[in-house]
Design an enzyme around this catalytic site. Structure first.
Site, PDB file in Angstrom:
ATOM      1  N   TYR A   1      -2.311   0.877 -15.689  1.00  0.00           N
ATOM      2  CA  TYR A   1      -1.250   1.498 -14.895  1.00  0.00           C
ATOM      3  C   TYR A   1       0.052   0.697 -14.907  1.00  0.00           C
ATOM      4  O   TYR A   1       1.130   1.259 -14.843  1.00  0.00           O
ATOM      5  CB  TYR A   1      -1.708   1.626 -13.429  1.00  0.00           C
ATOM      6  CG  TYR A   1      -2.528   2.858 -13.163  1.00  0.00           C
ATOM      7  CD1 TYR A   1      -1.929   4.033 -12.741  1.00  0.00           C
ATOM      8  CD2 TYR A   1      -3.905   2.848 -13.343  1.00  0.00           C
ATOM      9  CE1 TYR A   1      -2.675   5.173 -12.507  1.00  0.00           C
ATOM     10  CE2 TYR A   1      -4.658   3.978 -13.108  1.00  0.00           C
ATOM     11  CZ  TYR A   1      -4.040   5.148 -12.687  1.00  0.00           C
ATOM     12  OH  TYR A   1      -4.775   6.273 -12.468  1.00  0.00           O
TER      13      TYR A   1
ATOM     14  N   ASP B   1      -4.986  -5.145 -25.379  1.00  0.00           N
ATOM     15  CA  ASP B   1      -6.055  -4.694 -24.497  1.00  0.00           C
ATOM     16  C   ASP B   1      -7.383  -4.895 -25.188  1.00  0.00           C
ATOM     17  O   ASP B   1      -7.468  -4.804 -26.421  1.00  0.00           O
ATOM     18  CB  ASP B   1      -5.863  -3.215 -24.117  1.00  0.00           C
ATOM     19  CG  ASP B   1      -6.584  -2.880 -22.822  1.00  0.00           C
ATOM     20  OD1 ASP B   1      -5.927  -2.790 -21.783  1.00  0.00           O
ATOM     21  OD2 ASP B   1      -7.833  -2.720 -22.858  1.00  0.00           O
TER      22      ASP B   1
ATOM     23  N   THR C   1      -7.493  -6.831 -10.656  1.00  0.00           N
ATOM     24  CA  THR C   1      -8.241  -7.816  -9.847  1.00  0.00           C
ATOM     25  C   THR C   1      -9.005  -7.038  -8.776  1.00  0.00           C
ATOM     26  O   THR C   1      -8.566  -6.940  -7.641  1.00  0.00           O
ATOM     27  CB  THR C   1      -7.303  -8.833  -9.180  1.00  0.00           C
ATOM     28  OG1 THR C   1      -6.233  -8.123  -8.537  1.00  0.00           O
ATOM     29  CG2 THR C   1      -6.743  -9.812 -10.169  1.00  0.00           C
TER      30      THR C   1
ATOM     31  N   THR D   1      -2.334  -8.638  -8.837  1.00  0.00           N
ATOM     32  CA  THR D   1      -2.378  -9.000  -7.417  1.00  0.00           C
ATOM     33  C   THR D   1      -3.483 -10.030  -7.201  1.00  0.00           C
ATOM     34  O   THR D   1      -4.647  -9.769  -7.535  1.00  0.00           O
ATOM     35  CB  THR D   1      -2.657  -7.736  -6.579  1.00  0.00           C
ATOM     36  OG1 THR D   1      -1.662  -6.770  -6.908  1.00  0.00           O
ATOM     37  CG2 THR D   1      -2.618  -8.040  -5.103  1.00  0.00           C
TER      38      THR D   1
ATOM     39  N   ARG E   1       5.121  -3.798  -7.908  1.00  0.00           N
ATOM     40  CA  ARG E   1       5.267  -3.194  -6.575  1.00  0.00           C
ATOM     41  C   ARG E   1       5.427  -1.688  -6.656  1.00  0.00           C
ATOM     42  O   ARG E   1       5.932  -1.050  -5.743  1.00  0.00           O
ATOM     43  CB  ARG E   1       6.520  -3.762  -5.887  1.00  0.00           C
ATOM     44  CG  ARG E   1       6.537  -5.246  -5.790  1.00  0.00           C
ATOM     45  CD  ARG E   1       7.911  -5.703  -5.379  1.00  0.00           C
ATOM     46  NE  ARG E   1       7.939  -6.123  -3.993  1.00  0.00           N
ATOM     47  CZ  ARG E   1       9.059  -6.419  -3.334  1.00  0.00           C
ATOM     48  NH1 ARG E   1      10.225  -6.300  -3.916  1.00  0.00           N
ATOM     49  NH2 ARG E   1       9.014  -6.794  -2.076  1.00  0.00           N
TER      50      ARG E   1
ATOM     51  N   LYS F   1       3.310 -10.277  -1.948  1.00  0.00           N
ATOM     52  CA  LYS F   1       2.672  -9.065  -2.485  1.00  0.00           C
ATOM     53  C   LYS F   1       1.547  -8.595  -1.560  1.00  0.00           C
ATOM     54  O   LYS F   1       1.429  -7.403  -1.233  1.00  0.00           O
ATOM     55  CB  LYS F   1       2.116  -9.365  -3.881  1.00  0.00           C
ATOM     56  CG  LYS F   1       1.167  -8.330  -4.433  1.00  0.00           C
ATOM     57  CD  LYS F   1       1.861  -7.022  -4.723  1.00  0.00           C
ATOM     58  CE  LYS F   1       0.871  -5.905  -4.957  1.00  0.00           C
ATOM     59  NZ  LYS F   1       1.490  -4.644  -5.307  1.00  0.00           N
TER      60      LYS F   1
ATOM     61  N   HIS G   1      13.054   7.673  16.845  1.00  0.00           N
ATOM     62  CA  HIS G   1      13.547   6.391  17.361  1.00  0.00           C
ATOM     63  C   HIS G   1      14.063   5.581  16.172  1.00  0.00           C
ATOM     64  O   HIS G   1      13.400   5.532  15.128  1.00  0.00           O
ATOM     65  CB  HIS G   1      12.406   5.649  18.067  1.00  0.00           C
ATOM     66  CG  HIS G   1      12.845   4.403  18.762  1.00  0.00           C
ATOM     67  ND1 HIS G   1      13.228   3.274  18.075  1.00  0.00           N
ATOM     68  CD2 HIS G   1      12.971   4.109  20.075  1.00  0.00           C
ATOM     69  CE1 HIS G   1      13.563   2.336  18.936  1.00  0.00           C
ATOM     70  NE2 HIS G   1      13.420   2.820  20.166  1.00  0.00           N
TER      71      HIS G   1
ATOM     72  N   GLY H   1      -7.558   4.818   0.448  1.00  0.00           N
ATOM     73  CA  GLY H   1      -8.218   4.578  -0.828  1.00  0.00           C
ATOM     74  C   GLY H   1      -7.280   3.916  -1.809  1.00  0.00           C
ATOM     75  O   GLY H   1      -6.233   3.380  -1.448  1.00  0.00           O
TER      76      GLY H   1
ATOM     77  N   CYS I   1      -5.455  -0.722  -4.311  1.00  0.00           N
ATOM     78  CA  CYS I   1      -4.523  -1.730  -3.780  1.00  0.00           C
ATOM     79  C   CYS I   1      -4.659  -1.897  -2.268  1.00  0.00           C
ATOM     80  O   CYS I   1      -5.105  -2.928  -1.790  1.00  0.00           O
ATOM     81  CB  CYS I   1      -3.093  -1.332  -4.117  1.00  0.00           C
ATOM     82  SG  CYS I   1      -2.868  -0.983  -5.871  1.00  0.00           S
TER      83      CYS I   1
ATOM     84  N   ARG J   1     -10.316   6.012  -7.379  1.00  0.00           N
ATOM     85  CA  ARG J   1     -10.862   4.723  -6.968  1.00  0.00           C
ATOM     86  C   ARG J   1     -10.782   4.528  -5.459  1.00  0.00           C
ATOM     87  O   ARG J   1      -9.733   4.746  -4.855  1.00  0.00           O
ATOM     88  CB  ARG J   1     -10.129   3.579  -7.693  1.00  0.00           C
ATOM     89  CG  ARG J   1     -10.600   3.444  -9.138  1.00  0.00           C
ATOM     90  CD  ARG J   1      -9.811   2.423  -9.889  1.00  0.00           C
ATOM     91  NE  ARG J   1      -8.437   2.853 -10.089  1.00  0.00           N
ATOM     92  CZ  ARG J   1      -7.496   2.102 -10.658  1.00  0.00           C
ATOM     93  NH1 ARG J   1      -7.795   0.882 -11.049  1.00  0.00           N
ATOM     94  NH2 ARG J   1      -6.278   2.573 -10.818  1.00  0.00           N
TER      95      ARG J   1
HETATM   96  N1  SAJ Z   1      -2.133   6.761   3.209  1.00  0.00           N
HETATM   97  C1  SAJ Z   1      -2.303   7.392   4.420  1.00  0.00           C
HETATM   98  N2  SAJ Z   1      -1.196   7.599   5.206  1.00  0.00           N
HETATM   99  C2  SAJ Z   1       0.054   7.230   4.808  1.00  0.00           C
HETATM  100  C3  SAJ Z   1       0.221   6.578   3.579  1.00  0.00           C
HETATM  101  C4  SAJ Z   1      -0.897   6.352   2.788  1.00  0.00           C
HETATM  102  O1  SAJ Z   1      -3.413   7.754   4.807  1.00  0.00           O
HETATM  103  O2  SAJ Z   1       0.995   7.484   5.560  1.00  0.00           O
HETATM  104  C5  SAJ Z   1      -3.292   6.523   2.334  1.00  0.00           C
HETATM  105  C6  SAJ Z   1      -3.205   7.302   1.026  1.00  0.00           C
HETATM  106  O3  SAJ Z   1      -3.658   8.621   1.191  1.00  0.00           O
HETATM  107  C7  SAJ Z   1      -4.083   6.475   0.128  1.00  0.00           C
HETATM  108  C8  SAJ Z   1      -3.854   5.046   0.630  1.00  0.00           C
HETATM  109  O4  SAJ Z   1      -3.293   5.171   1.930  1.00  0.00           O
HETATM  110  O5  SAJ Z   1      -5.450   6.813   0.294  1.00  0.00           O
HETATM  111  C9  SAJ Z   1      -2.938   4.208  -0.237  1.00  0.00           C
HETATM  112  O6  SAJ Z   1      -1.866   5.000  -0.752  1.00  0.00           O
HETATM  113  P1  SAJ Z   1      -0.356   4.491  -0.792  1.00  0.00           P
HETATM  114  O7  SAJ Z   1       0.483   5.581  -1.303  1.00  0.00           O
HETATM  115  O8  SAJ Z   1       0.014   3.941   0.540  1.00  0.00           O
HETATM  116  O9  SAJ Z   1      -0.385   3.230  -1.732  1.00  0.00           O
HETATM  117  P2  SAJ Z   1      -0.880   2.928  -3.238  1.00  0.00           P
HETATM  118  O10 SAJ Z   1      -2.192   2.238  -3.143  1.00  0.00           O
HETATM  119  O11 SAJ Z   1      -0.777   4.112  -4.114  1.00  0.00           O
HETATM  120  O12 SAJ Z   1       0.265   1.884  -3.699  1.00  0.00           O
HETATM  121  C10 SAJ Z   1       0.487   0.719  -2.938  1.00  0.00           C
HETATM  122  C11 SAJ Z   1       1.991   0.536  -2.716  1.00  0.00           C
HETATM  123  N3  SAJ Z   1       2.220  -0.528  -1.724  1.00  0.00           N
HETATM  124  C12 SAJ Z   1       3.050  -0.339  -0.663  1.00  0.00           C
HETATM  125  O13 SAJ Z   1       3.593   0.704  -0.449  1.00  0.00           O
HETATM  126  C13 SAJ Z   1       3.259  -1.501   0.224  1.00  0.00           C
HETATM  127  C14 SAJ Z   1       2.683   0.193  -4.025  1.00  0.00           C
HETATM  128  O14 SAJ Z   1       4.068  -0.103  -3.822  1.00  0.00           O
HETATM  129  C15 SAJ Z   1       2.007  -1.021  -4.679  1.00  0.00           C
HETATM  130  O15 SAJ Z   1       2.604  -1.378  -5.910  1.00  0.00           O
HETATM  131  C16 SAJ Z   1       0.555  -0.647  -4.929  1.00  0.00           C
HETATM  132  O16 SAJ Z   1      -0.066  -0.382  -3.646  1.00  0.00           O
HETATM  133  C17 SAJ Z   1      -0.117  -1.797  -5.630  1.00  0.00           C
HETATM  134  O17 SAJ Z   1      -0.337  -1.689  -6.845  1.00  0.00           O
HETATM  135  O18 SAJ Z   1      -0.357  -2.845  -5.019  1.00  0.00           O
END
Ligand code: SAJ
Length: 459
Positions: free
Chosen positions: A22, A42, A94, A128, A161, A213, A251, A264, A267, A330
């Protein structure tokens, strides 16, 4: 798909990117598109074959186009082995083993570049990792080759990020944090990223960059946990959490995230654990993990309560991906819900328009709906907002909708005879469910998958 032919003769790489997933693929492609010769490495032959043929083994908007451009330009090649280069960028996964990081791939990737390190090279880790990994694990492996970090070669940590789904935009636009073993190392890494990053680049030390991070992802996890806890509290208080959050977010200093069936992905559900330290009795981060990990079970409880224990109740699950508009399963909370329902002998059919069948067994939308006693939306795919509840109603046995993501127009579903239950809203689902007017056998003129969707965006 035809093989993409290189038009330009092979160039020795300035940059080697190790790990073509990714993060590695878009990183390699972006660097190549901005003028440097890149070698992507790879260990999986099928990944190399796919990329050589211009195919992207990960689903990400615009990635195929930029990857093909990079290959066509002749500046991106792939191989199973590194070569000598000025920059080595490590982008391997990781995963977690229990609550700790499995660093085996980071170690293997680091070892693989040692024979190719030369004086003046810069090694950058993007994976990470727990704080201390670059200096305590990566550095000693690199120095086994005889060169000294900070003197002979440079070492930096620059965490990715980007948000899956918008990687191509974010890889360019997001600010970057670069930690160096010394300031020269950080500067060398900055020179590489400055070519394609339009966001600001902030320099610091290795440990701080690694810590930042993890702090970012733990912040998001804690905030989703807060939203999830609010959902449970709102239900107890007879309040609609979605309206409450919307109002609270007016607010100027409040921005509450969205509740759901759990967290899920590879990350947010994983990384917060890497921040913990044996010397600290951390409370907030593990509690948030526990709150989010309990969500699938709570959703299962709600769905079971909606089941009229008739002969063999059937749940039509919509969405198995870990989040909306993604094809990645995942750590998906939807899978935990599905498995728990099946363990309770509930028949579960799964529809997901994005997840390929070889990744997770899904069914057509028609088969999923056929004779269902409850539709449970577990992933907020944009597609689901376009479903036509009138047509959906003709397929199901009972018109019951449970929306765990608040992602469809509930008034329209109610108007079509559905009893609508929404996660976090105790006021929904008060009307008794009523059976469909058509018998299960009367389906010969049923609409196709296409016609189960509206052609226009919902209000
Ligand atoms: N989720 C909720 N409610 C929300 C936001 C997310 O239930 O309001 C859930 C999602 O449905 C999902 C999980 O959280 O199951 C994670 O989704 P996500 O969109 O929050 O994050 P990821 O895992 O796709 O990507 C994150 C991001 N980190 C942050 O926003 C701080 C991304 O910027 C990172 O690069 C990525 O992790 C990573 O690779 O570490």
């Amino acid at each position: 798909m035809g093989r993409v032919k290189r038009k330009v003769p092979r160039a020795s790489p300035r940059v080697v990117v190790v790990g073509l997933g990714y993060i590695g693929i878009p990183t390699a492609a972006m660097i190549a598109l901005h003028g440097d010769a890149v070698l992507g490495v790879d260990i999986q032959q099928k990944v190399l074959d796919a990329i050589r043929n211009g195919n992207v083994p990960v689903r990400e908007r615009d990635l195929t186009a930029i990857l093909r451009d990079a290959i066509r330009s002749g500046r991106l090649r792939v191989s199973s082995k590194p070569e000598e280069a000025e920059y080595f960028v490590i982008c391997v996964p990781t995963p977690k083993a229990g609550h700790v990081a499995d660093l085996s791939m980071v170690k293997a990737a680091t070892k693989s570049i040692v024979p190719y390190l030369r004086r003046g090279s810069t090694v950058i880790l993007e994976s990470t990792v727990p704080p201390g990994t670059s200096s305590e694990i990566v550095l000693p492996i690199l120095e086994k080759g005889g060169l000294r970090a900070g003197t002979d070669f440079y070492l930096a940590y620059c965490p990715e990020r980007v948000l899956p789904g918008t990687i191509i935009r974010e890889i360019a636009e997001n600010d970057r944090i670069i930690g160096g073993i010394d300031s020269k190392s950080a500067e060398k890494a900055r020179e590489l990223y400055a070519k394609f990053v339009t966001g600001r680049i902030h320099l610091t030390d290795l440990n701080t960059a690694e810590f930042v991070k993890l702090a970012e992802n733990a912040f998001r996890d804690v905030n989703v946990a807060f939203a999830n806890e609010l959902a449970a509290l709102a239900e107890a208080h007879g309040v609609d959490v979605w309206e409450a959050i919307e109002l609270a977010n007016h607010h100027p200093r409040v921005h509450i995230l969205r509740p759901g069936p759990g967290v899920g992905g590879h990350c947010i559900a994983v990384d917060p654990w890497f921040l913990l330290h044996p010397k600290v009795r951390a409370k907030v981060i593990p509690s948030a993990r526990a709150v989010n990990d309990e969500r699938p079970a709570a959703v299962v409880g709600k769905i079971l309560r909606l089941m009229n224990r008739n002969a063999r109740p059937k749940v039509a699950v919509f969405g198995v991906a870990f989040k909306g508009n993604a094809d990645d399963i995942r750590e998906s909370p939807a899978i935990k819900v599905i498995d728990a329902l099946r363990a309770k002998k509930i028949l579960v059919a799964v529809y997901d328009p994005l997840v390929p069948n070889e990744v997770y067994p899904t069914q057509s939308i028609e088969d999923t709906l056929e004779g269902a006693d409850c539709i449970a939306i577990l992933t907020d795919h944009r597609d689901f907002a376009y479903l036509d509840p009138e047509l959906v109603a003709e397929r199901v046995r009972r018109r019951v909708l449970f929306d765990a993501r608040h992602c469809v127009d509930h008034a329209r579903w109610s108007d079509s005879g559905f009893v609508v239950h929404v996660l976090g809203d105790a006021n929904q689902g008060k009307n008794p469910s009523r059976p469909t007017t058509r018998g299960a056998s009367d389906r010969s003129d049923a609409p196709s998958q296409q016609t189960l969707h509206q052609n226009v965006a919902p209000n």
